[in-house]
Scaffold this active site. Structure first.
Site, PDB file in Angstrom:
ATOM      1  N   LYS A  45      14.200   0.683  32.453  1.00  0.00           N
ATOM      2  CA  LYS A  45      13.982   1.711  31.437  1.00  0.00           C
ATOM      3  C   LYS A  45      15.244   2.534  31.290  1.00  0.00           C
ATOM      4  O   LYS A  45      15.789   3.011  32.277  1.00  0.00           O
ATOM      5  CB  LYS A  45      12.827   2.621  31.843  1.00  0.00           C
ATOM      6  CG  LYS A  45      12.469   3.650  30.779  1.00  0.00           C
ATOM      7  CD  LYS A  45      11.474   4.672  31.275  1.00  0.00           C
ATOM      8  CE  LYS A  45      10.105   4.065  31.402  1.00  0.00           C
ATOM      9  NZ  LYS A  45       9.081   5.064  31.723  1.00  0.00           N
ATOM     10  N   HIS A  77      23.551   3.997  12.435  1.00  0.00           N
ATOM     11  CA  HIS A  77      22.206   3.894  11.850  1.00  0.00           C
ATOM     12  C   HIS A  77      22.262   3.591  10.352  1.00  0.00           C
ATOM     13  O   HIS A  77      21.320   3.027   9.817  1.00  0.00           O
ATOM     14  CB  HIS A  77      21.407   5.175  12.101  1.00  0.00           C
ATOM     15  CG  HIS A  77      22.033   6.409  11.547  1.00  0.00           C
ATOM     16  ND1 HIS A  77      22.959   7.132  12.253  1.00  0.00           N
ATOM     17  CD2 HIS A  77      21.893   7.025  10.354  1.00  0.00           C
ATOM     18  CE1 HIS A  77      23.350   8.159  11.524  1.00  0.00           C
ATOM     19  NE2 HIS A  77      22.724   8.122  10.363  1.00  0.00           N
TER      20      HIS A  77
END
Length: 99
Positions: A45, A77
């Protein structure tokens, strides 16, 4: 009527084969649609923590996982959104310090 069977049988087989290849295509797309494709893949994680006092007046964090400066945003992005038709943007944290 026997002639109709010879027409229906190949059509059925053709539909089954087409369905199989469509299933494979959809599964391939699902497998490649991970959000995080490159950052810290060796750990279970990915977690980053920051002390709010160390951030400064304005800090911009990446939320698309495509930034070359991750965890900070570098504008990657925009390309990601164009490719995926998504609308993800950065997380912007500003400080309003009282002196």
């Amino acid at each position: 009527m026997p002639r109709a069977r010879w027409i229906v049988f190949p059509l059925t087989i053709g539909l089954m084969i087409s369905g199989y290849f469509l299933y494979r295509l959809i599964n391939r797309i699902k497998r490649n649609s991970r959000v995080n494709q490159a950052i810290n893949k060796d750990i279970a994680k990915v977690v980053h923590s920051f002390d709010i006092e160390d951030l400064g007046d304005k800090t911009i964090f990446c939320r698309c996982w495509r930034s070359g400066r991750f965890p900070y945003c570098d504008g990657a992005h925009e390309k990601y959104n164009a490719e995926t038709r998504d609308n993800v943007g950065p997380l912007i944290i500003t400080s309003h310090r009282i002196l």
